[in-house]
Write a protein that holds these residues in place. Sequence first.
Motif, PDB file in Angstrom:
ATOM      1  N   ASN A  35      -9.175   3.409  -5.870  1.00  0.00           N
ATOM      2  CA  ASN A  35     -10.007   2.842  -4.802  1.00  0.00           C
ATOM      3  C   ASN A  35      -9.097   2.318  -3.708  1.00  0.00           C
ATOM      4  O   ASN A  35      -7.874   2.360  -3.822  1.00  0.00           O
ATOM      5  CB  ASN A  35     -10.896   1.717  -5.355  1.00  0.00           C
ATOM      6  CG  ASN A  35     -12.176   1.555  -4.558  1.00  0.00           C
ATOM      7  OD1 ASN A  35     -12.250   1.914  -3.379  1.00  0.00           O
ATOM      8  ND2 ASN A  35     -13.199   1.003  -5.197  1.00  0.00           N
ATOM      9  N   TRP A  36      -9.695   1.796  -2.643  1.00  0.00           N
ATOM     10  CA  TRP A  36      -8.876   1.207  -1.588  1.00  0.00           C
ATOM     11  C   TRP A  36      -8.163  -0.044  -2.092  1.00  0.00           C
ATOM     12  O   TRP A  36      -8.552  -0.639  -3.099  1.00  0.00           O
ATOM     13  CB  TRP A  36      -9.695   0.925  -0.344  1.00  0.00           C
ATOM     14  CG  TRP A  36     -10.790  -0.130  -0.436  1.00  0.00           C
ATOM     15  CD1 TRP A  36     -10.937  -1.095  -1.391  1.00  0.00           C
ATOM     16  CD2 TRP A  36     -11.872  -0.309   0.483  1.00  0.00           C
ATOM     17  NE1 TRP A  36     -12.035  -1.874  -1.126  1.00  0.00           N
ATOM     18  CE2 TRP A  36     -12.628  -1.416   0.022  1.00  0.00           C
ATOM     19  CE3 TRP A  36     -12.274   0.325   1.641  1.00  0.00           C
ATOM     20  CZ2 TRP A  36     -13.761  -1.880   0.689  1.00  0.00           C
ATOM     21  CZ3 TRP A  36     -13.392  -0.141   2.301  1.00  0.00           C
ATOM     22  CH2 TRP A  36     -14.132  -1.220   1.828  1.00  0.00           C
ATOM     23  N   PRO A  93      -1.280   6.639   2.573  1.00  0.00           N
ATOM     24  CA  PRO A  93      -2.715   6.601   2.267  1.00  0.00           C
ATOM     25  C   PRO A  93      -3.445   7.895   2.610  1.00  0.00           C
ATOM     26  O   PRO A  93      -4.578   8.085   2.189  1.00  0.00           O
ATOM     27  CB  PRO A  93      -3.228   5.440   3.127  1.00  0.00           C
ATOM     28  CG  PRO A  93      -2.260   5.356   4.256  1.00  0.00           C
ATOM     29  CD  PRO A  93      -0.933   5.778   3.709  1.00  0.00           C
ATOM     30  N   VAL A 129     -12.459   2.853   4.817  1.00  0.00           N
ATOM     31  CA  VAL A 129     -11.465   1.854   5.213  1.00  0.00           C
ATOM     32  C   VAL A 129     -12.195   0.620   5.736  1.00  0.00           C
ATOM     33  O   VAL A 129     -13.365   0.687   6.133  1.00  0.00           O
ATOM     34  CB  VAL A 129     -10.498   2.396   6.297  1.00  0.00           C
ATOM     35  CG1 VAL A 129      -9.698   3.576   5.764  1.00  0.00           C
ATOM     36  CG2 VAL A 129     -11.244   2.786   7.574  1.00  0.00           C
ATOM     37  N   GLN A 173       0.810  -1.221   0.000  1.00  0.00           N
ATOM     38  CA  GLN A 173       0.000   0.000   0.000  1.00  0.00           C
ATOM     39  C   GLN A 173       0.849   1.280   0.000  1.00  0.00           C
ATOM     40  O   GLN A 173       0.304   2.370  -0.100  1.00  0.00           O
ATOM     41  CB  GLN A 173      -0.929  -0.004   1.219  1.00  0.00           C
ATOM     42  CG  GLN A 173      -1.942  -1.149   1.193  1.00  0.00           C
ATOM     43  CD  GLN A 173      -2.630  -1.329   2.530  1.00  0.00           C
ATOM     44  OE1 GLN A 173      -1.995  -1.241   3.594  1.00  0.00           O
ATOM     45  NE2 GLN A 173      -3.916  -1.578   2.497  1.00  0.00           N
ATOM     46  N   TYR A 179      -7.781  -2.183   4.661  1.00  0.00           N
ATOM     47  CA  TYR A 179      -7.893  -1.704   3.287  1.00  0.00           C
ATOM     48  C   TYR A 179      -7.682  -0.193   3.318  1.00  0.00           C
ATOM     49  O   TYR A 179      -8.422   0.537   3.990  1.00  0.00           O
ATOM     50  CB  TYR A 179      -9.287  -1.991   2.729  1.00  0.00           C
ATOM     51  CG  TYR A 179      -9.591  -3.417   2.366  1.00  0.00           C
ATOM     52  CD1 TYR A 179      -9.787  -3.777   1.025  1.00  0.00           C
ATOM     53  CD2 TYR A 179      -9.735  -4.404   3.335  1.00  0.00           C
ATOM     54  CE1 TYR A 179     -10.109  -5.089   0.678  1.00  0.00           C
ATOM     55  CE2 TYR A 179     -10.047  -5.710   2.998  1.00  0.00           C
ATOM     56  CZ  TYR A 179     -10.235  -6.051   1.674  1.00  0.00           C
ATOM     57  OH  TYR A 179     -10.562  -7.342   1.333  1.00  0.00           O
ATOM     58  N   LEU A 180      -6.681   0.302   2.574  1.00  0.00           N
ATOM     59  CA  LEU A 180      -6.341   1.717   2.549  1.00  0.00           C
ATOM     60  C   LEU A 180      -6.194   2.189   1.103  1.00  0.00           C
ATOM     61  O   LEU A 180      -6.061   1.365   0.191  1.00  0.00           O
ATOM     62  CB  LEU A 180      -5.025   1.972   3.294  1.00  0.00           C
ATOM     63  CG  LEU A 180      -4.964   1.524   4.763  1.00  0.00           C
ATOM     64  CD1 LEU A 180      -3.538   1.630   5.291  1.00  0.00           C
ATOM     65  CD2 LEU A 180      -5.917   2.339   5.623  1.00  0.00           C
ATOM     66  N   ARG A 181      -6.177   3.493   0.905  1.00  0.00           N
ATOM     67  CA  ARG A 181      -6.078   4.035  -0.454  1.00  0.00           C
ATOM     68  C   ARG A 181      -4.704   4.663  -0.676  1.00  0.00           C
ATOM     69  O   ARG A 181      -4.411   5.742  -0.164  1.00  0.00           O
ATOM     70  CB  ARG A 181      -7.165   5.084  -0.685  1.00  0.00           C
ATOM     71  CG  ARG A 181      -7.214   5.579  -2.129  1.00  0.00           C
ATOM     72  CD  ARG A 181      -8.444   6.427  -2.369  1.00  0.00           C
ATOM     73  NE  ARG A 181      -8.502   6.911  -3.741  1.00  0.00           N
ATOM     74  CZ  ARG A 181      -9.503   7.611  -4.247  1.00  0.00           C
ATOM     75  NH1 ARG A 181     -10.528   7.920  -3.479  1.00  0.00           N
ATOM     76  NH2 ARG A 181      -9.476   8.012  -5.493  1.00  0.00           N
TER      77      ARG A 181
END
Length: 388
Positions: free
Chosen positions: A360-361, A256, A328, A127, A338-340
């Motif tokens: 998106n994430w 993120p 998230v 990420q 889940y991060l962007r």
Amino acid sequence: MTQSNRDPIKVGVLFSASGVTAPIESSQQRATIFATEEINAAGGIDGRELQLILCDTESRPARYAELMNEMIAGAQTRVIVGCYMSSTRKAVLPILERHNALLLYPTLYEGFECSRNVIYTGAAPNQNSLPLAGYMLKHHGKRVFMVGSDYIYPYEANRVMSDLIFENGGEKLEEIYLPLNADYPSYQEVVKKIVAAEPDFIYSTVVGMGMAHLYRAYAEAGLDPCKCPIATLSTTETEFTAMGADLGEGHITSAPYFQSVDTAVNRDVITRFKRRFGDEVVTDMCWEAAYFQMHLLADAMRRTGNADPDALLHTLPGMELDAPQGRVRIDEQNHHTYLRPRIGRLNRHGQFDIIHEAPNWVRADPFVISYSLDEADTTQAKTEEASE
């Protein structure tokens, strides 16, 4: 409701107010306090207040372990938020698992870990490292100079980045580590080597007070961030505010969240945060993770009706929240978030211009099992980089 059910719910907080990483951990602690005040103002947990047990962990791994033991042995709490450096998280892991306690960890890290007793709300390598590698190798070049602080996270993060560089035809010119308490002349010597090596970019995993030393030595040497920027996963608005935006302008961070993220939630939270702590404070990626994880924790406590770690560990996975960065979600299988992913370049005002972001994430892959730099760089261009 019995008296015991009216008592505050205690949550341990392990952040440093002193030592080499105090500035960024103080930012995380402010976020934790701020979120807790919001939760309590909204009625707490079914009428019960959250009460924070604040400790100064002094940026020393042994101190984190000592304080966590004290909290658990004294029956104060088995629900803890905090830790910044990976060495501090590693120090408390055996205690967490032995006592089936819960830690919410709001810091980016090197991956290659998945503990049942930890909820990881900071970025995993896929990420931040993968998007950064994809962007830098494509837009700046493949000759890389690596410098980091001498502890777990920089070694592991550099190992991941080294693999990405080599697998994509790049060259690692040198890899240097300095003690956490290294002085300014030590960084001047490193920058002399950078000048001689003439890399396309510098990949920094320096943390704490060393960040300011590195950027100051870089500027003093007359290096140009347009030609050879410092790229990092860990230098945030908080560090750049402390050292001066003039030293950071033009350099790049992958995260993120940046304070400049344009979401309704972020704008609203920043307004309220500055009203509480003053216009001079800034937010950052570690601040944001510390903030939203407290709201996730409170929601989980409301669902379970208690603060039992085992119940919370069954409830938190799968939960979602509209955080300042966007939506998230806690992964059910690996307890990561889940991060962007985003990439920002610091401007003269000490804020990041977001130059790329994922549409998106992205699900966390802490073991970097499957990746593609082509996919990592398939992001939405936000500035003039789209024309390159």
